[in-house]
Write an enzyme that holds these catalytic residues in place. Structure first.
Site: not given
Ligand code: MN
Length: 738
Positions: A60, A89-90
Site C-alpha cells: 500500500h 498510525e499503525d
Molecule cells: Mn494509507
C-alpha cells in the site's frame, strides 16, 4: 508471522517498479538514500502485517508513493512521506521518531497524514475532526493533502475487499470531499477516476450498463471524430503547427450524473466526447494569441455556437485551469466541443498543483495567481476559531466545485465570486462588517434587495446602516463559505444570549407549575415545540418564538411518535465477521444490540419508496435507523462525516404489505389535442393507479404538468413512467424529489 518468499518477491517487484519512477525525481545519492531509508523503515515497521485482501501491507505505501510521483508529479520529500504515511498510525513508531530519523519536515508531513488519537466525546464527529485536521495542513503544506489524495485513490482502487458498510463510508467520503478536493487542486484525471470508482461500487449495474454502451458506440464515434478532425488536421499542418489532436470521451460517472440530472437516457447525451488540440507554442507571439489563432482556423471550417465560447486563458479558473473551449456545428448537424490549449496548460490540467508550481517558477508572465489566492482564502477560513468540525467541513466543501463570475466594486476593482453569489456574498467578500450591516445594494446603479443574485459584469455598491443586523434567512441565500461563516458567528453569539434567557424563563415557568425539570420531561416537551434539541428549544423561548403559556397542557398530551410502526423494512439476519484493517481502525465498533428490533424512519431529504436501493444510517440521538436512497447527497454527507453510523447490513424492503406511497411526477412535452385524455388513460385506465392531484398548464405549445399518485413501489412507478414516456408528444417524465 513474517512474509513468505512469495510475498517478498512481490514486494521486491513493486519496489523495483517504484525505483524506476524515482529516476524522474532523484538528482543525487542523497535523494536515493533518503527514499531507501524510508522504504526500509516502512518495511520493518509493517513487517508481517497484511491488508484485508491478504496482500502484504507494505504494498500500500509503495503504491501510494508511486501515485505521488507518476500521477501527481511530486518530489523526493513527498515520496518519503508517502512511504511512511501509515507508520505512526499503525505501528510503534512515533512522530518524534520520524523527526529524529528523517528530520522536522518529514515528521510534520507524516503527522499531518496520521489520524488523531485520543478520546473523543460522543457529540463530536471524530471523522469530521480528522478531516479538519487534514485540511488544516493545507495552510502550511499542500503536499500533505496531495499525498492524502494518493492514499485515497489507492484505497479506492482496492475497495473490493471491504465489507459493504465500509464501502459506503469510504465512497461517501470520496464523493463528498476527496473528488471535489482533487478537482479544486486541479487533478482532473484523479477526480474522474475517484468518481468512477465510487459509482462502480455504489451502483455496479448502472456502471456496467454505461460502460457497455460506450463500448458499443465506440466504432461509430471513432468514425465521426475522424471525419470531423480531417479538415482541421489539414489546416493545422498547412500552418506548420506542432500539435496533437484527440477525441476525449466523458467519464462514466459524468455521463451518469447528466442522465440523472436531466432524466434522459444515454442515447440523448449529445456531448459524449470533446475534441482536444494540444500544441507546442512558438516563442512569439503570446500563447494566448496562438490559441486564438487556432480558434480562428477552426471556426473558418465549422460555425461556432456564440454562447458556448469559454475563454479560460484571459481569466483562468481558480484551480489554475487554462484553455479555450468552443462548441461548433460539426458534420450531420452535431454540436462538438473543441478544447484548445498549449502543452503547459495541458500539464496543469492533468497534473494540477505540482505542474502549476513547476511552471510558476519557470515563467514570470503570470501576474495573477488564482491558486495562491484560493489558498489564502482557505487560510483565512481556517483561522475562524469557534467553528465545529462538521460546520467547517460543510463550509470547506462550499469552496470546492464552483464556476465563477467577475463583478466590480464602485471604484472598478474586480472581484471573483462563485456562480450564484448574491449581493450579500459580495458584501461579506469585502468585509464581514459591511456584510453584517448591509441593508440593500445598488446593482448597476439600480437599488435592489441585498439578497439579489448577481451576474458577471455587475457593478455593486452595498448600502449599510449602523443598526442593521444579519437575519437567519440570509443563510439560505448566501453561497460563499465566508458569508455563511460570518452570519453564523453573529447569530451564534445572539443565540447564546437567547439560550441563557430561555433557560431562565423555562426554569421560572416550571417552578410556578411545581414540576421538576428532569431530562425525561425535557425529552418529552422539546419535540412538541417543533424543536430538534434542547438548545434550539431554549433559544426559541429566549427569542420569543415559543410561548410557554400552554406548557401545562402540552405536558399532559401524549407525544406523537413520527416513527412509522407498520414499516416494511428489515435487515436480513446475517452476521458478517468484521476484521478491522489497520488503516481504518480508529472507528468505534457498532454498538447495536441484535436482540432489539430496529425502528426505521424514512429520510425526509430523499423520501425513498419500496424498491429504491436504500442505505441505513443510525441516528445517534434516537438509535433509530434512518433510511436514505443510496444515491442521496445527504447520505454522502453523513457518510463523510459520521461514517461509523452507516448500518453495516444491507436494508431490504419486505414485499408482504400492500401499502401505497405518494409520489409526484413531472411531465413536459408538446401540447396537442387529446393529450390529456391519453394521459388520464395511462394513469388510471391501464394501471388502476390512484391519482391524488393533476396540475397541468400549457403555454406557447408547450405542455407541462405535475401528477401526484399513489404507487406500491419503485417498480410500479417505473412502469407508469415508462408508459407515460410512450405517449405521443411527451418528452420528459421525471420523478419529483419532494
Ligand atoms: Mn494509507
Amino acid at each position: 508471522m513474517g512474509y513468505t518468499a512469495e510475498d517478498e518477491a512481490l514486494i521486491r517487484e513493486k519496489w523495483d517498479d517504484l525505483l524506476r519512477s524515482c529516476t524522474k525525481i532523484c538528482k543525487n545519492d542523497e535523494d536515493w538514500n533518503f527514499i531507501k531509508r524510508a522504504f526500509f523503515l516502512a518495511k520493518e515497521a509493517h513487517e508481517g502485517v497484511r491488508r484485508r485482501s491478504g496482500e502484504p501491507y507494505l504494498l500500500h505505501p509503495i503504491a501510494v508513493a508511486k501515485i505521488v510521483i507518476d500521477e501527481i508529479g511530486l518530489g523526493v520529500k513527498s515520496v518519503v512521506a508517502a512511504l511512511l504515511h501509515d507508520v505512526v498510525e499503525d505501528t510503534e513508531y512515533t512522530v518524534e521518531d520520524m523527526e529524529r530519523i528523517f528530520g522536522a519536515k518529514i515528521a510534520s508531513m507524516v503527522d499531518g497524514l496520521t489520524k488523531m488519537s485520543g478520546v473523543f466525546n460522543a457529540d463530536t464527529s471524530e471523522q469530521a475532526e480528522y478531516f479538519r485536521k487534514v485540511l488544516l495542513t493545507l495552510s502550511d503544506d499542500v503536499r500533505v493533502i496531495l499525498i492524502k489524495i494518493a492514499d485515497r485513490l489507492h484505497n479506492m482502487r482496492t475497495l473490493g475487499s471491504m465489507p459493504l458498510n465500509k464501502q459506503i463510508k469510504i465512497t461517501g467520503e470520496t464523493i463528498y470531499l476527496f473528488a471535489p478536493l482533487a478537482y479544486r487542486l486541479g487533478l482532473y484525471s484523479i477526480k474522474s477516476e475517484l468518481e468512477d470508482l465510487c459509482m462502480k461500487y455504489r451502483f455496479p449495474q448502472q456502471y456496467a450498463e454505461i460502460t457497455q454502451k460506450l463500448q458499443e458506440s465506440e466504432a461509430t464515434r471513432r468514425e465521426f471524430i475522424d471525419k470531423f478532425n480531417a479538415p482541421i488536421i489539414e489546416a493545422l499542418n498547412r500552418d506548420h503547427i506542432n500539435y496533437e489532436i484527440s477525441g476525449r470521451v466523458k467519464s462514466v460517472y459524468s455521463i451518469w450524473s447528466k442522465m440523472q440530472r436531466k432524466q434522459i437516457p444515454f442515447e440523448e447525451i449529445y456531448d459524449l466526447f470533446a475534441i482536444r488540440i494540444v500544441f507546442k507554442p512558438l516563442p512569439f507571439p503570446s500563447e494566448k494569441t496562438q490559441c486564438w489563432s487556432i480558434y480562428s482556423t477552426i471556426t473558418d471550417i465549422y460555425t461556432p455556437k456564440p454562447d458556448r465560447l469559454r475563454d479560460w486563458i484571459s481569466m483562468p479558473k481558480a484551480n489554475g485551469y487554462e484553455a479555450l473551449h468552443s462548441t461548433v456545428m460539426g458534420p450531420d448537424g452535431v454540436w462538438v466541443e473543441v478544447q484548445i490549449r498549449t502543452q503547459r496548460m495541458e500539464d496543469i490540467a492533468e497534473r494540477g498543483f505540482a505542474a502549476h508550481w513547476k511552471y510558476k517558477h519557470a515563467t514570470i508572465s503570470q501576474d495573477e495567481d488564482e491558486f495562491d489566492k484560493w489558498l489564502k482564502q482557505i487560510r483565512a477560513a481556517l483561522n475562524s476559531p469557534t467553528e465545529n468540525a462538521v460546520d467547517f467541513l460543510d463550509n470547506f466543501k462550499l469552496s470546492l466545485y464552483t464556476s465563477e463570475i467577475v463583478v466590480f466594486t464602485p471604484k472598478g476593482e474586480s472581484r471573483k465570486l462563485p456562480f450564484g453569489a448574491t449581493a450579500l456574498d459580495f458584501a461579506y467578500d469585502i468585509h464581514s462588517k459591511i456584510g453584517n450591516s448591509a441593508i440593500s445594494a445598488k446593482i448597476n446603479h439600480k437599488l435592489e434587495p441585498v439578497t439579489t443574485q448577481i451576474n458577471s459584469g455587475d457593478q455593486i455598491e452595498i448600502i449599510t446602516a449602523d443598526n442593521a443586523r444579519p437575519k437567519p434567512e440570509w443563510l439560505e441565500t448566501v453561497i460563499t463559505a465566508k458569508a455563511k461563516q460570518a452570519i453564523k458567528n453573529f447569530l451564534k453569539r445572539e443565540r447564546q444570549n437567547n439560550i441563557e434567557r430561555g433557560m431562565q424563563l423555562l426554569d421560572e415557568k416550571m417552578k410556578s407549575l411545581n414540576i421538576k425539570l428532569s431530562g425525561r420531561v425535557l425529552r418529552k416537551i422539546v419535540p412538541l415545540y417543533d424543536s430538534n434539541n434542547k438548545e434550539e428549544f431554549y433559544s426559541k423561548i429566549g427569542a420569543g418564538i415559543i410561548s410557554l403559556d400552554n406548557l401545562e397542557k402540552a405536558l399532559k398530551t401524549n407525544s406523537k411518535s413520527k416513527i412509522l410502526k407498520f414499516w416494511t423494512l428489515f435487515i436480513p439476519k446475517k452476521q458478517e465477521e468484521e476484521i478491522d484493517e489497520g488503516a481504518d481502525s480508529t472507528e468505534l465498533p457498532d454498538k447495536v444490540d441484535p436482540a432489539v428490533e430496529p425502528q426505521f424512519e424514512i429520510a425526509e431529504c430523499c423520501k425513498p419508496i419500496p424498491g429504491d436501493k436504500v442505505v441505513g444510517y443510525r441516528d445517534p440521538a434516537t438509535g433509530n435507523i434512518i433510511v436514505h436512497k443510496a444515491a442521496c447527497d445527504e447520505l454522502n454527507r453523513l457518510a463523510a462525516q459520521y461514517g461509523k453510523n452507516i448500518v453495516k447490513e444491507e436494508i431490504k424492503w419486505s414485499q408482504h404489505k400492500a401499502m401505497s406511497y405518494l409520489v409526484s411526477v413531472k411531465l413536459r412535452g408538446i401540447d396537442r389535442m387529446g393529450l390529456l385524455l391519453d394521459l388520464a388513460k395511462v394513469v388510471s385506465g391501464d394501471f388502476s393507479i390512484n391519482i391524488r392531484e393533476i396540475n397541468i398548464h400549457s403555454h406557447d405549445g408547450i405542455f407541462e404538468g405535475d401528477i401526484s399518485l399513489y404507487v406500491k413501489d419503485a417498480e410500479g412507478l417505473q412502469a407508469v413512467m415508462d408508459k407515460l414516456r410512450k405517449i405521443k408528444g411527451i418528452e420528459r417524465v421525471k420523478r419529483n424529489m419532494n
